[in-house]
Design a protein around this motif. Structure first.
Motif, short mmCIF file in Angstrom:
data_model
loop_
_atom_site.label_atom_id
_atom_site.label_comp_id
_atom_site.label_asym_id
_atom_site.label_seq_id
_atom_site.Cartn_x
_atom_site.Cartn_y
_atom_site.Cartn_z
N ALA A 136 0.85 -1.20 0.00
CA ALA A 136 0.00 0.00 0.00
C ALA A 136 0.88 1.25 0.00
O ALA A 136 0.63 2.21 -0.75
CB ALA A 136 -0.92 0.00 1.22
N MET A 137 1.92 1.24 0.81
CA MET A 137 2.78 2.44 0.89
C MET A 137 3.58 2.61 -0.41
O MET A 137 3.82 3.74 -0.83
CB MET A 137 3.68 2.35 2.12
CG MET A 137 2.82 2.38 3.39
SD MET A 137 3.61 2.91 4.90
CE MET A 137 5.07 1.95 4.90
N ASP A 138 3.94 1.50 -1.07
CA ASP A 138 4.63 1.63 -2.37
C ASP A 138 3.71 2.28 -3.40
O ASP A 138 4.12 3.14 -4.17
CB ASP A 138 5.05 0.24 -2.88
CG ASP A 138 6.23 -0.31 -2.08
OD1 ASP A 138 6.83 0.47 -1.30
OD2 ASP A 138 6.52 -1.52 -2.21
N LEU A 139 2.45 1.85 -3.43
CA LEU A 139 1.49 2.44 -4.38
C LEU A 139 1.32 3.94 -4.10
O LEU A 139 1.29 4.76 -5.03
CB LEU A 139 0.13 1.75 -4.25
CG LEU A 139 -0.08 0.47 -5.07
CD1 LEU A 139 -1.39 -0.19 -4.67
CD2 LEU A 139 -0.11 0.80 -6.56
N LEU A 140 1.24 4.27 -2.81
CA LEU A 140 1.08 5.69 -2.45
C LEU A 140 2.32 6.48 -2.83
O LEU A 140 2.23 7.60 -3.35
CB LEU A 140 0.79 5.83 -0.95
CG LEU A 140 -0.62 5.40 -0.51
CD1 LEU A 140 -0.69 5.26 1.00
CD2 LEU A 140 -1.67 6.41 -0.99
N ALA A 141 3.49 5.90 -2.59
CA ALA A 141 4.74 6.63 -2.85
C ALA A 141 4.89 6.96 -4.33
O ALA A 141 5.50 7.97 -4.69
CB ALA A 141 5.94 5.80 -2.36
N ALA A 142 4.30 6.13 -5.18
CA ALA A 142 4.42 6.37 -6.62
C ALA A 142 3.31 7.28 -7.14
O ALA A 142 3.25 7.58 -8.34
CB ALA A 142 4.38 5.02 -7.35
N ALA A 143 2.42 7.73 -6.25
CA ALA A 143 1.25 8.49 -6.69
C ALA A 143 1.61 9.93 -7.02
O ALA A 143 2.54 10.51 -6.47
CB ALA A 143 0.18 8.47 -5.59
N LYS A 144 0.82 10.51 -7.93
CA LYS A 144 0.95 11.95 -8.20
C LYS A 144 -0.04 12.73 -7.32
O LYS A 144 0.26 13.81 -6.85
CB LYS A 144 0.64 12.23 -9.67
CG LYS A 144 1.68 11.66 -10.64
CD LYS A 144 1.48 12.27 -12.04
CE LYS A 144 2.52 11.78 -13.02
NZ LYS A 144 2.37 10.33 -13.31
N ARG A 145 -1.23 12.15 -7.17
CA ARG A 145 -2.26 12.82 -6.36
C ARG A 145 -2.97 11.80 -5.47
O ARG A 145 -4.06 11.33 -5.79
CB ARG A 145 -3.26 13.53 -7.30
CG ARG A 145 -2.69 14.72 -8.05
CD ARG A 145 -3.65 15.28 -9.08
NE ARG A 145 -4.05 14.24 -10.02
CZ ARG A 145 -3.32 13.85 -11.06
NH1 ARG A 145 -2.17 14.43 -11.33
NH2 ARG A 145 -3.75 12.87 -11.85
N PRO A 146 -2.35 11.42 -4.37
CA PRO A 146 -2.96 10.40 -3.49
C PRO A 146 -4.09 11.01 -2.63
O PRO A 146 -4.05 12.20 -2.29
CB PRO A 146 -1.79 9.97 -2.60
CG PRO A 146 -0.89 11.17 -2.55
CD PRO A 146 -1.05 11.90 -3.86
#
Ligand SMILES: Cc1ncc(C[n+]2csc(CCOP(=O)(O)OP(=O)(O)O)c2C)c(N)n1
Ligand SMILES: [Mg+2]
Length: 554
Positions: A193-203
């Motif tokens: 989950a944190m990896d997906l968030l870290a790669a986000a532009k607009r979380p």
């Protein structure tokens, strides 16, 4: 040896029951008799209509996280209470409704007041069950209690046949509630989950639901603040996050503010914690594509029935909200501007222009923001009036909102009474429409008897405003079935032993509210609201004009 009624009540006391709401019936006399001996420890609050009792129990569940208990009689009683069952289900609130049932020897004959509770409540409640054998009462009660509380909490209907309640058994009562930990996420799930968030532009963080603890909420807030991720509340769950936090960005609910719609639409990763994706939270299932949203959805929920119910998540995590929030670590990304824009959108949404009404609700709400204590409990049912407590009142960490996800009119007053029963020392303010209030105004008597008297504000505009608004948009100028001739609400309140006052103008509100707060017997303030002021930013005439223009253009 004990009878079924005694076994039930003793077991409920052992589970931690403190209050139950209901209307008596001859079908459960043995339960009422057993409650005679628990007064002061476990009290039966008798109500004037099972609709009010059902709402009180549903609100108790939402407020306390304990199952709200409701005791009603068979057909006529439980059908009245059904609105509370439906509301607890949509709210994901723990509740148990005990229904005094016909004797087992008459079942299936359409006996007096017989109801096939499994057919009627099988889909409305989380679970519906009958206890036929007093010896099995502890087993089934324990399961009902745990079912109401775990996974996605909800209402359980327990039918109690009259002959079971009076039969004797040597079965031992329950002695303690089960201690149950919510499911915890694996470190790998949290890492993904944190990896997906870290790669986000607009979380974006979306949160909701009943079963939050204080530490769980604090963990979630710290995570959002430290990560610069804006947080949006699911419909009517805005009190589960400090609205004064720089990370808080508003509520995804009915009449969703444009900035919240934009946040959900523009987000590329959405972390949804403890959220049931209802119609209101998704703007009619339009903000996220069904079944695979463009936004990468991380759906965290403790129930196997919620993940994937509508949306296939990029990552689903079976976990309770508190354990998940505790496991989160801040994620760094270039989101400060995105978060600040979200916050600015929320802060701007808290202001409305001067209202075209003798009593201006923007001014009233501004006053209430200043004078209400930080641990206030606000309640409301359904109607356009609910925009004021729901969209213009920021909830601090100690304030609570009891408002139905089911959009049920009539919830506000019973919920306020239940809140006052649970917390006699806290300030409880019910916002009601004139239509909404009259759904359950008889419960003023329940409140007076239980000495659980809130302050009620009736936003009296003489119309079923919400429906009138729809009417003007779709059938402009053709008013049908939406105006009301109302009683003198202040006199009605006084007849029930409340302080009652009509507030004719904005300038009179502060002093009237001070008198209401000072009243030892609760208060009802009847606010003079113009039907013109039907929404904070569009008048009734403007709605009609827009409806007529749309018709001319069509
Ligand atoms: C139990 C129930 N019945 C009917 C409705 C449909 N309904 C939604 S809002 C509304 C009108 C509410 O009127 P009022 O309480 O006076 O509030 P206003 O919109 O005028 O502010 C109605 C009839 C509902 N939501 N719940
Ligand atoms: Mg009205």
């Amino acid at each position: 040896m004990r009878n079924g009624g005694q076994l039930l009540v003793q077991s409920l006391v052992a589970l931690g029951a403190r209050k139950g709401f209901g209307v008596p019936g001859e079908s459960f006399l043995a339960v009422l008799d057993a409650l005679h001996d628990t007064r002061g420890r476990f009290d039966f609050i008798n109500c004037r209509n099972e609709g009010g009792a059902g709402f009180m129990a549903a609100a108790w569940g939402k407020l306390t996280g304990e199952p709200g208990l409701c005791f009603v009689t068979r057909g006529p009683g439980v059908t009245n209470a059904s609105i509370g069952i439906h509301t607890a289900m949509q709210d994901s609130a723990p509740m148990i409704v005990f229904v005094g049932q016909i004797g087992t020897d008459m079942r299936g004959r359409e006996a007096f007041q017989e109801i096939d509770y499994r057919a009627v409540f099988g889909t409305m409640a989380k679970w519906a069950v009958e206890i036929d054998d007093a010896g099995r009462l502890p087993e089934i009660l324990s399961r009902a209690w745990i079912t109401a509380l775990t996974g996605r909490p909800g209402p359980v209907v327990v039918a109690l046949p009259e002959d079971m309640l009076t039969s004797l058994t040597d079965a031992a009562p329950l002695t303690d509630p089960a201690r149950i930990h919510e499911p915890a996420p694996t470190p790998q799930a949290v890492g993904e989950a944190m990896d997906l968030l870290a790669a986000a532009k607009r979380p974006l963080l979306l949160f909701g639901g009943v079963n939050w603890t204080g530490p769980g909420r604090a963990d979630l807030q710290r995570f959002a603040e430290a990560s610069d991720i804006p947080a949006v509340a699911a419909f009517r769950y805005q009190d589960r996050f400090d609205n004064f936090s720089a990370a808080y960005a508003g509520e995804a609910g009915v009449g969703m503010p444009p900035h919240v719609k934009a946040l959900i639409r523009e987000a590329d990763v959405i972390l949804a914690v403890n959220v049931r994706f209802g119609e209101m939270t998704t703007d009619g299932y339009t903000l996220l594509d069904v079944p695979v949203p463009k936004q990468a959805l991380i759906h965290v929920h403790g129930s196997d029935r919620e993940i994937g119910k509508i949306y296939q998540p990029r990552l689903g995590i079976h976990a309770g909200p508190n354990g998940f929030a505790a496991a989160l670590r801040p994620v760094q990304g270039p989101w400060a501007d995105w978060r600040a824009r979200a916050r600015a959108g929320y802060e701007a949404s808290l202001h409305a222009p001067t209202q075209p009404s003798p009593v201006d609700m923007m001014a009233v709400t501004t006053h209430l923001r200043e004078v209400l204590p930080e641990d206030v409990i606000l309640t409301n049912g359904a109607g356009n009036f609910s925009v004021w407590p729901n969209k213009f009142f920021p909830f601090g960490p100690k304030a609570r909102l009891l408002a139905p996800q089911s959009g049920a009119m009539g919830y506000g007053l019973p919920a306020a009474i239940a809140a006052k029963v649970a917390h006699p020392d806290r300030t409880v303010v019910c916002f009601a429409g004139d239509g909404d209030f009259q759904m359950n105004c008889q419960e003023l008597a329940t409140a007076a008897q239980a000495r659980a008297q809130p302050v009620v504000l009736i936003l009296n505009n003489g119309i079923y405003g919400t429906i009138r608004a729809h009417q003007e948009r779709q059938y402009p100028g053709r008013v049908s079935g939406t105006d009301m001739v109302n009683p003198d609400f202040a006199a009605l309140a006084r007849a029930y032993g409340f302080h009652g006052e009509r507030v004719g103008a904005t300038a009179d509100f502060p002093a009237a509210f001070a008198r209401a707060m000072a009243s030892p017997t609760g208060a009802v303030l009847d606010l003079n609201i113009s039907p013109e002021a039907l929404t904070p930013r569009q008048t009734l005439s403007q709605m009609r004009a827009a409806g007529l223009a749309a018709r001319a253009g069509a």
